[in-house]
Enzyme design. Structure first.
Site, PDB file in Angstrom:
ATOM      1  N   VAL A 226      -3.285  71.809 -19.038  1.00 25.51           N
ATOM      2  CA  VAL A 226      -3.518  71.001 -20.234  1.00 25.51           C
ATOM      3  C   VAL A 226      -4.637  71.555 -21.100  1.00 25.51           C
ATOM      4  CG1 VAL A 226      -2.629  68.916 -19.137  1.00 25.51           C
ATOM      5  CG2 VAL A 226      -5.097  69.389 -19.056  1.00 25.51           C
TER       6      VAL A 226
ATOM      7  N   SER B 108     -10.884  54.689 -18.688  1.00 24.61           N
ATOM      8  CA  SER B 108     -11.770  54.350 -17.570  1.00 24.61           C
ATOM      9  C   SER B 108     -12.704  53.235 -18.002  1.00 24.61           C
ATOM     10  CB  SER B 108     -12.595  55.559 -17.136  1.00 24.61           C
ATOM     11  OG  SER B 108     -13.558  55.184 -16.156  1.00 24.61           O
TER      12      SER B 108
ATOM     13  N   TYR C   4     -18.298  62.354 -18.450  1.00 21.36           N
ATOM     14  CA  TYR C   4     -17.049  61.664 -18.132  1.00 21.36           C
ATOM     15  C   TYR C   4     -16.885  60.418 -19.003  1.00 21.36           C
ATOM     16  CZ  TYR C   4     -13.300  59.607 -15.337  1.00 21.36           C
ATOM     17  OH  TYR C   4     -12.106  59.066 -14.918  1.00 21.36           O
TER      18      TYR C   4
ATOM     19  N   ALA D   7     -18.182  59.812 -21.950  1.00 19.32           N
ATOM     20  CA  ALA D   7     -17.914  60.201 -23.335  1.00 19.32           C
ATOM     21  C   ALA D   7     -16.468  60.647 -23.516  1.00 19.32           C
ATOM     22  CB  ALA D   7     -18.871  61.311 -23.759  1.00 19.32           C
ATOM     23  N   SER D   8     -15.941  61.384 -22.532  1.00 19.88           N
ATOM     24  CA  SER D   8     -14.561  61.860 -22.648  1.00 19.88           C
ATOM     25  C   SER D   8     -13.579  60.697 -22.648  1.00 19.88           C
ATOM     26  CB  SER D   8     -14.234  62.831 -21.504  1.00 19.88           C
ATOM     27  OG  SER D   8     -14.121  62.168 -20.260  1.00 19.88           O
ATOM     28  N   LYS D   9     -13.819  59.700 -21.808  1.00 18.55           N
ATOM     29  CA  LYS D   9     -12.903  58.565 -21.732  1.00 18.55           C
ATOM     30  C   LYS D   9     -13.064  57.629 -22.926  1.00 18.55           C
ATOM     31  CE  LYS D   9     -10.645  59.582 -18.013  1.00 18.55           C
ATOM     32  NZ  LYS D   9      -9.184  59.837 -18.045  1.00 18.55           N
TER      33      LYS D   9
END
Length: 266
Positions: free
Chosen positions: A67, A145, A158, A160-162
């Site tokens: 991905v 999340s 993590y 911030a990404s979600k």
């Protein structure tokens, strides 16, 4: 004319064509198996390593994808199109986890890797698969999340990404309406290899329990924060994901369903 709601079974209608990106992880594999039980056809896309380590899922065809690589995503989407033409739904379950690390100790390379898999990958896959989705009844489900809205210290990358996944889904839901619905399922703490150090890319941590991984005291503290008194199982996350793929969710788009046992109360 609206889809008819089949109230005895609120998931995908039999014969639906569903793509699960990250289909060999803990939640992804469970989603593949449960989707088959609804009568759907399922393609699982994942890294070659994850496919090899997870092993075959009976009844499911697995295709390789990276991905983080636009070329790989384009090739996988082309393969999906060649096999099926149109798809009814896809879920983006791919992700890379993280261990608690303070901001000042966090490597920039790791930050980039987390954003690349969790957020950039969701963008690349969505862009590649949207042309194949059936208009009028199609559905996209992205896995978020709880930490997107309740970030703990040490999980800045993590979280911030979600949070980005949630914002991305809202924007894309507006762009694709009314033809395709886009929603997010945001799990809380879920018992999978991902929780105890698995990368989400097929490099599972050694077999340890959540209690061993967190330590007895930290494990108890986490449990005490959850109103229902336990961590989620993969099926707890799969059930609302399948609901969002079916006609029972025909009037839902741009939404986030929080599945966390009461860990977070909006």
């Amino acid at each position: 004319m609206h889809e008819k709601i089949d109230f005895p079974r609120l998931g995908p209608v039999p014969g639906s064509k569903i793509v699960v990106v990250g289909g060999h992880g803990g939640i992804g594999a469970a989603l593949c198996r449960r989707a088959l039980e609804t009568g759907a056809e399922v393609l699982a896309l994942d890294t070659p390593t994850a496919i090899a380590e997870g092993g075959p899922i009976p009844g499911v065809t697995s295709l390789p994808i990276d991905v983080t690589d636009p070329g790989s995503v384009t090739a996988a989407a082309a393969e999906v199109g060649e096999r099926w033409g149109e798809i009814d739904s896809f879920a983006y379950v791919s992700g890379i986890g993280d261990q608690d690390t303070s901001l000042m100790d966090y490597p920039v390379e790791r930050w980039d890797q987390v954003q690349s898999v969790n957020l950039r990958g969701a963008f690349l896959v969505t862009k590649a698969l949207v042309p194949a989705i059936t208009r009028g009844t199609g559905s996209i489900v992205l896995i978020g999340s709880t930490v997107a809205v309740q970030p703990p210290p040490g999980l800045a990358a993590y979280s911030a990404s979600k949070a980005g996944v949630v914002a991305f889904a809202k924007a894309v839901a507006k762009e694709l309406a009314p033809d395709i619905r886009v929603n997010v399922v945001s799990p809380g703490i879920t018992e999978t290899p991902f929780l105890v150090g698995g990368s989400g890319q097929g490099h599972a941590h050694q077999e340890v329990s959540a209690e061993q991984w967190f330590g007895e005291e930290a494990y108890r503290k986490r449990l005490q924060m959850i109103l229902l008194g336990r961590f989620a199982e993969p099926d707890d996350i799969v059930a609302p994901t399948l609901f969002l793929m079916g006609p029972g969710a025909r009037y839902m788009t741009g939404q986030t369903i929080h599945v966390n046992g009461g860990l977070y109360l909006p």
